[in-house]
Motif scaffolding. Sequence first.
Motif, short mmCIF file in Angstrom:
data_model
loop_
_atom_site.label_atom_id
_atom_site.label_comp_id
_atom_site.label_asym_id
_atom_site.label_seq_id
_atom_site.Cartn_x
_atom_site.Cartn_y
_atom_site.Cartn_z
N MET A 1 -2.63 -5.03 -45.34
CA MET A 1 -1.43 -5.82 -45.53
C MET A 1 -1.77 -7.04 -46.40
N ILE A 2 -0.91 -7.31 -47.36
CA ILE A 2 -1.11 -8.44 -48.27
C ILE A 2 -0.60 -9.71 -47.57
N PRO A 3 -1.43 -10.76 -47.52
CA PRO A 3 -0.96 -12.00 -46.88
C PRO A 3 0.20 -12.62 -47.65
N VAL A 4 1.14 -13.16 -46.90
CA VAL A 4 2.30 -13.83 -47.48
C VAL A 4 1.96 -15.30 -47.68
N THR A 5 2.26 -15.82 -48.86
CA THR A 5 2.06 -17.25 -49.12
C THR A 5 3.26 -18.02 -48.60
N VAL A 6 3.09 -19.30 -48.41
CA VAL A 6 4.20 -20.15 -48.00
C VAL A 6 5.30 -20.08 -49.05
N GLN A 7 4.92 -20.18 -50.32
CA GLN A 7 5.91 -20.14 -51.39
C GLN A 7 6.68 -18.82 -51.38
N GLY A 8 5.99 -17.71 -51.20
CA GLY A 8 6.65 -16.41 -51.14
C GLY A 8 7.61 -16.32 -49.97
N PHE A 9 7.17 -16.83 -48.83
CA PHE A 9 8.00 -16.83 -47.63
C PHE A 9 9.27 -17.64 -47.87
N ILE A 10 9.11 -18.85 -48.39
CA ILE A 10 10.26 -19.73 -48.62
C ILE A 10 11.22 -19.13 -49.64
N ASP A 40 14.52 -15.52 -35.75
CA ASP A 40 13.73 -14.53 -36.51
C ASP A 40 12.84 -15.23 -37.54
N THR A 41 13.39 -16.24 -38.20
CA THR A 41 12.63 -17.00 -39.19
C THR A 41 11.45 -17.72 -38.55
N MET A 42 11.69 -18.31 -37.38
CA MET A 42 10.59 -18.98 -36.67
C MET A 42 9.47 -17.99 -36.32
N GLU A 43 9.86 -16.82 -35.87
CA GLU A 43 8.86 -15.80 -35.54
C GLU A 43 8.08 -15.36 -36.78
N GLU A 44 8.79 -15.12 -37.86
CA GLU A 44 8.13 -14.70 -39.10
C GLU A 44 7.23 -15.81 -39.65
N TRP A 45 7.66 -17.06 -39.53
CA TRP A 45 6.88 -18.18 -40.03
C TRP A 45 5.50 -18.22 -39.37
N HIS A 46 5.46 -17.95 -38.10
CA HIS A 46 4.19 -18.02 -37.38
C HIS A 46 3.26 -16.86 -37.73
N GLN A 47 3.76 -15.92 -38.50
CA GLN A 47 2.91 -14.83 -38.98
C GLN A 47 2.31 -15.13 -40.36
N ASN A 53 -2.64 -24.99 -44.76
CA ASN A 53 -3.51 -25.39 -45.87
C ASN A 53 -2.86 -25.22 -47.23
N GLN A 54 -1.60 -24.80 -47.23
CA GLN A 54 -0.88 -24.61 -48.49
C GLN A 54 0.06 -25.80 -48.71
N PRO A 55 0.23 -26.22 -49.96
CA PRO A 55 1.04 -27.42 -50.23
C PRO A 55 2.53 -27.19 -49.99
N PHE A 56 3.23 -28.28 -49.68
CA PHE A 56 4.69 -28.29 -49.57
C PHE A 56 5.30 -28.27 -50.96
N SER A 57 6.48 -27.73 -51.08
CA SER A 57 7.27 -27.85 -52.30
C SER A 57 8.60 -28.49 -51.94
N ALA A 58 9.30 -28.97 -52.93
CA ALA A 58 10.63 -29.55 -52.69
C ALA A 58 11.56 -28.49 -52.10
N LYS A 59 11.46 -27.27 -52.60
CA LYS A 59 12.31 -26.19 -52.10
C LYS A 59 12.02 -25.94 -50.62
N GLU A 60 10.76 -25.99 -50.24
CA GLU A 60 10.42 -25.77 -48.84
C GLU A 60 11.01 -26.88 -47.97
N ARG A 61 10.94 -28.11 -48.42
CA ARG A 61 11.50 -29.22 -47.64
C ARG A 61 13.00 -29.05 -47.43
N VAL A 62 13.70 -28.65 -48.47
CA VAL A 62 15.15 -28.43 -48.36
C VAL A 62 15.43 -27.26 -47.43
#
Length: 110
Positions: A1-10, A40-47, A53-62
């Motif tokens: 399985m390919i790991p999901v990045t924070v940016q990809g998730f958001i 569902d989003t909370m559950e997926e986020w924890h996966q 260790n990945q940086p925040f983006s403005a899109k993620e904050r919104v």
Amino acid sequence: MIPVTVQGFINRKAKQLAFFVRAFWDRRIPYREVDLYFWDTMEEWHQVQDRNNQPFSAKERVFWHLLHQLHFWSEQKLLEDPFLRSELQTCLDYLEGDGQYPLDCVGVRP
């Protein structure tokens, strides 16, 4: 399985979030569907691995700000409060690439 990045998730979840909010406002789906999306989003986020260790983006904050607002306020307030709807509409526009970064947006990761 390919790991999901924070940016990809958001990026993926922001599109879904916009769909759910608009459908709720148009009364095409009930509030319970928005609430299920939240959990569902909370559950997926924890996966998402290495998320702290990945940086925040403005899109993620919104994204996190809007998601929190939808969970915090009542169904009635989300539907009928013009000031709140305007604020949330600004967030939606930004997530969809059609607007500017909203003022007073304090989204943080759960």
